[in-house]
Each structure stands twice: as structure tokens, then as C-alpha cells.
Design an enzyme around this catalytic site. Sequence first.
Site, PDB file in Angstrom:
ATOM      1  CB  SER A 149      27.981 -22.401  -5.416  1.00  0.00           C
ATOM      2  OG  SER A 149      28.123 -22.845  -6.736  1.00  0.00           O
ATOM      3  CE  LYS A 171      27.813 -25.951  -6.320  1.00  0.00           C
ATOM      4  NZ  LYS A 171      29.210 -25.807  -6.772  1.00  0.00           N
ATOM      5  CE1 TYR A 215      23.627 -27.531  -8.407  1.00  0.00           C
ATOM      6  CE2 TYR A 215      24.084 -26.638 -10.585  1.00  0.00           C
ATOM      7  CZ  TYR A 215      24.472 -26.879  -9.283  1.00  0.00           C
ATOM      8  OH  TYR A 215      25.705 -26.463  -8.854  1.00  0.00           O
ATOM      9  CE1 TYR A 262      32.649 -23.777  -5.998  1.00  0.00           C
ATOM     10  CE2 TYR A 262      32.969 -21.411  -6.099  1.00  0.00           C
ATOM     11  CZ  TYR A 262      32.140 -22.504  -6.160  1.00  0.00           C
ATOM     12  OH  TYR A 262      30.804 -22.324  -6.372  1.00  0.00           O
ATOM     13  CB  VAL A 313      29.614 -17.732  -9.951  1.00  0.00           C
ATOM     14  CG1 VAL A 313      30.617 -18.852  -9.789  1.00  0.00           C
ATOM     15  CG2 VAL A 313      28.255 -18.250 -10.415  1.00  0.00           C
TER      16      VAL A 313
END
Length: 309
Positions: A65, A68, A193, A245, A263
Site C-alpha cells: 500500500s 498508493k 493494481y 489506516y 501489509v
Amino acid sequence: MEKVTEKQLEKWVDHIRIYANNGKVADYIPALKRQNPEINAASFFHLDGECVQAGEADYFFTIQSVSKVLALAVALMNHGEDAVFSRVGKEPTSDPFYSISKLEVEKPSKPINPMINAGALAVTNMMSGKTTDDMLHEIIDFVHLLTGDETIDYDKEVAQSEYNSAFLNRSLCYFMKQNGIITGSVEELLDVYTKQCAIQMNVKQLAKVAGIFANEGKDIETGEQLIPHHYARICNTFMGTCGMYNQSGSFAINVGIPAKSGVSGVIMGVVKDVGGVAVFGPALDKQGNSVIGVKLLEIMSRYYQWSIF
């Protein structure tokens, strides 16, 4: 401000090893489940160009992530702020990163921010390439630009494992496609992705990327503006409000720097006008953040007084 030294970083990394016992390696992605929870590494890239590291600093992990943030920067540079935020929101959330609930209540059903999975998928859908390879290489080429290392690529095994097990992300995509937030093929978007998330780096490379965000988007060696200052600031703000998060609030209190976790066990942190930090340790807490990564950044932030608050 006192500089981060290799000796001090090595001392702290040795100290936090035991905290890995408090976490668990991500098991919902088969290829990540095999990671050794005892591996840890950290690196700090100073804005004068000096890079220090500790632990297994040459170990390659997938950035997950953290990608992102990079995709968001590319989308902003491709399309501008108005276009990007017409399809994804700007607000933090207490919901899990994989949640679909906000899509059901928000109008026009757009994701609440680009750091949750739905928002990240919407952002990746904005890559300008006409083919999946073109879309992916927009992000990988951007990584090459930031790191100065054109050998960086993605882990094919991890990407395929994530693609095969991406049932929740498929659900998010189909919901957003029904509501006009994403366009085109869902399977092609997931292909891009999952490969984006599987980009491989080590902590030294990622700390340099973080350093560019800490340097207002400018190349640390040449001073060239690689990311427009305003877009770098937007990315840093999202890391500060949404990057960890639904642990982002406590992280802001305990650490107080913009950061983004993945993760795989990675955390990228930005210390404005000082440097970039990257930490890796695969054992995760209940929120999906690296246990030793969070602990190390808490220690370093207190010692160097990094908090922006």
C-alpha cells in the site's frame, strides 16, 4: 537537529526485534504468508544525501500500500487536482482499509480517500496508459525517477498471488463501476493494481523516495522538482491523516509524521526538511501495520522530536 547515525539506528533495531512476537504475518495473501517474521531493517536518508541503515537493509520486500502514495502523485501530475478529487475524497476514516460500507452511503459513491483500497483502485484507474503494461509502467517509471535505479521491478509471484485472492478488491471495483467511479475492465485494473502493490524495494531505496517527499518533491542530489511542490504536500497530508489506516490517530499522537504502511510489513515515513525513513518488519498488528516499524518510529520520533504537532 541531531542527525540519525548508523550506530544509533543499529542499536534501536536490535532493541525492537522482540516486539515482532506481538504481531502476525499477513496470511490472506498466500505469497506474503511465507515471510519470515524475524526479518527487520531500517534506513534513513538525510537531505544532505547521506544514507544510514541497520538490520537486513538489502532485503527486498513488496511495497504494497505504500504504492498508493506513488500512484496518487502520478495521477495528480497526469490529470490535476480537480479531476482526481472528482473520483476520490479527502477525508480520513475509522473503517478498515478494505471496507465497502462508505461506498454504500456516500454520494456519488466515491471512495472516501486514496489510502483505502477502494480509493487506491480508483486512483490506479486514472493512469493514462492505454494498455495494462503502459499503466503499470507509469508507476514503475516514476519509481525509477525517484530512486535513480532502473532495476526496480515487481515480484511476479506476489502479484499473481494477490490477483488470484483479490475477492474483496473485485467487489469494490464492481461496486464502483456500477456507480461510474471507475471505467474499463475490472480484471485489467486489478492486474495493474496487484502488480503495483508487488513492486519490490529495500529500505535504502524506499528511504530515498521518502526523502524526496520530505524535500518538497525535489531531487535530493540535483534539486530538480520531480513532484510539483503542491502535489507532494497533498501526498504528505494524506499520509498524515490516513496513511496508517484506522491507527492513523494514535500514530499521529505517538509519532506525529506523515507515513504510509503496507501489509508486507513496510512503513515509509516523511520528516519534513530532515529526511526520509523506511522500516521493514513483516509481523503486523491488528490494524495491519508493522509492529516493529511502529515501535521504531515511536522511539525515533521521541528522541529526535520529529512530531509536526
